[in-house]
Scaffold this motif. Sequence first.
Motif, PDB file in Angstrom:
ATOM      1  N   ILE A  64      17.508  24.122   9.858  1.00  0.00           N
ATOM      2  CA  ILE A  64      17.959  23.755  11.587  1.00  0.00           C
ATOM      3  C   ILE A  64      18.978  24.563  12.057  1.00  0.00           C
ATOM      4  O   ILE A  64      18.830  25.482  13.152  1.00  0.00           O
ATOM      5  CB  ILE A  64      18.177  22.269  11.754  1.00  0.00           C
ATOM      6  N   ASP A  65      19.886  25.154  11.186  1.00  0.00           N
ATOM      7  CA  ASP A  65      20.752  25.969  11.700  1.00  0.00           C
ATOM      8  C   ASP A  65      20.475  27.442  11.821  1.00  0.00           C
ATOM      9  O   ASP A  65      20.641  28.057  12.846  1.00  0.00           O
ATOM     10  CB  ASP A  65      21.958  26.055  10.664  1.00  0.00           C
ATOM     11  N   ARG A  66      19.364  27.749  10.890  1.00  0.00           N
ATOM     12  CA  ARG A  66      18.792  28.942  11.146  1.00  0.00           C
ATOM     13  C   ARG A  66      17.973  29.039  12.108  1.00  0.00           C
ATOM     14  O   ARG A  66      18.252  30.139  13.003  1.00  0.00           O
ATOM     15  CB  ARG A  66      17.897  29.094   9.615  1.00  0.00           C
ATOM     16  N   ARG A  67      17.172  28.158  12.554  1.00  0.00           N
ATOM     17  CA  ARG A  67      16.463  28.089  13.681  1.00  0.00           C
ATOM     18  C   ARG A  67      17.233  28.249  14.833  1.00  0.00           C
ATOM     19  O   ARG A  67      16.952  28.806  15.904  1.00  0.00           O
ATOM     20  CB  ARG A  67      15.481  26.795  13.670  1.00  0.00           C
ATOM     21  N   SER A 126      18.702  31.699  15.479  1.00  0.00           N
ATOM     22  CA  SER A 126      17.945  32.843  15.824  1.00  0.00           C
ATOM     23  C   SER A 126      17.569  32.698  17.121  1.00  0.00           C
ATOM     24  O   SER A 126      17.104  33.763  17.751  1.00  0.00           O
ATOM     25  CB  SER A 126      16.501  32.786  14.831  1.00  0.00           C
ATOM     26  N   ARG A 127      17.471  31.530  17.901  1.00  0.00           N
ATOM     27  CA  ARG A 127      17.152  31.623  19.307  1.00  0.00           C
ATOM     28  C   ARG A 127      18.267  31.531  20.144  1.00  0.00           C
ATOM     29  O   ARG A 127      18.080  32.404  21.102  1.00  0.00           O
ATOM     30  CB  ARG A 127      16.757  29.985  19.467  1.00  0.00           C
ATOM     31  N   VAL A 143      27.600  33.584  20.663  1.00  0.00           N
ATOM     32  CA  VAL A 143      28.250  33.693  19.442  1.00  0.00           C
ATOM     33  C   VAL A 143      28.583  32.583  18.757  1.00  0.00           C
ATOM     34  O   VAL A 143      29.131  31.353  19.366  1.00  0.00           O
ATOM     35  CB  VAL A 143      29.415  34.389  19.574  1.00  0.00           C
ATOM     36  N   SER A 144      28.109  32.289  17.539  1.00  0.00           N
ATOM     37  CA  SER A 144      28.342  31.101  16.725  1.00  0.00           C
ATOM     38  C   SER A 144      29.480  31.274  15.888  1.00  0.00           C
ATOM     39  O   SER A 144      29.885  32.303  15.379  1.00  0.00           O
ATOM     40  CB  SER A 144      26.947  30.964  15.893  1.00  0.00           C
TER      41      SER A 144
END
Length: 512
Positions: free
Chosen positions: A164-167, A170-171, A175-176
């Motif tokens: 979920i983090d990856r998704r 990418s959206r 900045v995370s």
Amino acid sequence: MRRCTSLVVKLELLLLLFLFVLTTSSSEGDFEQCESTVKKWASSSLDTEVKEDNHLLRDLLFFLHIPRTGGRTYFHCFLKKLYKSSLECPRSYDKLRFNPRKSDCRLLVTHDDYSMMSKLTKEKTSVVTIFRNPIDRVFSTYEFSIEVAARFLVHPNLTSALAIDRRLRSRTKGVSTLNIWPWKYLVPWMREDLFKRRDAKKLKGLIEITSNDSYNMEDVVMPLHQYINDPTAVDIIHNGATFQIAGLTNNSYLSASHEVRHCVLKFRTLGQHVLDIAKKRLDDMLYVGLTENHEESASMFADVVGAQVISQFTPPIVLERNSVDHSSSLEDFGPDSHHDGSNSSLPEPSKSYPIEKVTTGKLIKAYQSCITSLRKTQTERRISSLKRIFPANFTKEARLQVPQELLQEIASLNSLDMELYTYAKGIFLNQHKRVAQVKDAIDKPGKVSQKAARELKISNSETYVEMPESELKISYGDISWKVLLLITSTLLLLVFVLLYVNAKGRTPKVKL
Ligand SMILES: *[C@@H]1O[C@H](CO)[C@@H](O)[C@H](O)[C@H]1NC(C)=O
Ligand SMILES: *[C@@H]1O[C@H](CO)[C@@H](O)[C@H](O)[C@H]1NC(C)=O
Ligand SMILES: *[C@@H]1O[C@H](CO)[C@@H](O)[C@H](O)[C@H]1NC(C)=O
Ligand SMILES: *[C@@H]1O[C@H](CO)[C@@H](O)[C@H](O)[C@H]1NC(C)=O
Ligand SMILES: *[C@@H]1O[C@H](CO)[C@@H](O)[C@H](O)[C@H]1NC(C)=O
């Protein structure tokens, strides 16, 4: 037969002796090599440039943000109000791999270390930073990495959390925290650890948690004593301020830095060379703040940096960012403050954006309301995130229970930072005196003749002209404000120059 065994024993002893000599001499060779590596780095890091006045703001402001020093509030609540977004270097908080020479940005805020300077034009860059007590900084780093990691505990397991983090990442374009050094290492480390402990707890069917010490609650979270001794912490956290200012972090741009860092981690005595460089760089900074002296640091930031930024830009400050964050804090800078209606001689402000006269006093006021709302949000996030690792809760009370030996261990692991912190406090004190003297001089402007004012050519002063009259009427009565501002800024420069020359003569290496 006996003879034979004793011969074998003798041979073995000889071999052992040989090995011993071999290893000690090779580690001595290691030391020598390391020492020469570090010394070579140190001498190449010394500034050869002609020192101009370090107290004047140059074209680019480089905010060397040491993690967990409170620098973010300066960024959000000062700098974003002083610099419009187009003046900000691209993706300053992101993993910063851009070429700043190509862009004409004026503000760079980043956790990247001093090696960043290799990409900047040194003569055109002013560096500022904020220091914090190293022990508090380690605590804060520990807590924050766990806080961010704990947010992922909403997911049933690590696999789905990662997916979920990856998704999400990418959206979203924003900045995370997970893209920013050092969090990009520390958070995943803690995230994996939290899930592991949670799974183990479930497996054991553990309900009762016996420990009541939040910093040592291994059933839910990695204990602090374990955290600080992990190789990751050794590489990334300890002496982090010194390494960042020396340009030697794990995130450094220069490949040679990594060898130097490894040598210093291996042979602690070599740290002294790094410390010396870091101190010299601090000396050359435009401003050094202290997290602990927050109020004082903030107002000094406004006086030392803010005032010069205000004078550097025409038109005055543009505030166009209400949509981004903390809109409430922008109220103080609202577009209409011409209460007295005395707008006769003023240039017509451009209608495309609100223009506001900004003074350091106003800056401080806006800053204070901004940090109040920023802190409120941060506290809420923290509380809701730490709920997931209940009963661990990093409160002041829990902190008081941490044994003295552990605090001493942290101090010892951060011995370079401890010394540099003391040094920074000395700089802070001098800076304070200097600002007080300048302010004092401004209160008695009669001492400087107009002629002297004219002789000192300052490009900065011209931009003051853009400041609306109404503002000045309030503070200075009937004196022509243009003249007054010219005198004031000249005086400022003069005092800075005098103080600087003086300071150079005395070289006051103040230690507390
Ligand atoms: C993780 O959780 C997801 C969603 O509940 C589930 O589909 C998946 O099988 C789980 N994976 C593991 C390894 O338990
Ligand atoms: C935790 O337990 C110790 C002794 O078992 C006690 O002295 C201490 O006050 C307790 N701390 C808290 C926060 O309850
Ligand atoms: C920085 O530290 C992290 C975590 O210890 C490590 O994974 C990474 O490889 C390091 N990078 C360098 C350049 O040493
Ligand atoms: C101020 O300027 C506005 C617009 O130019 C004008 O309408 C107004 O009369 C002026 N007020 C005074 C007091 O001069
Ligand atoms: C943790 O401590 C804070 C502040 O003391 C408190 O507001 C919060 O409710 C506590 N959280 C839990 C889960 O007990």
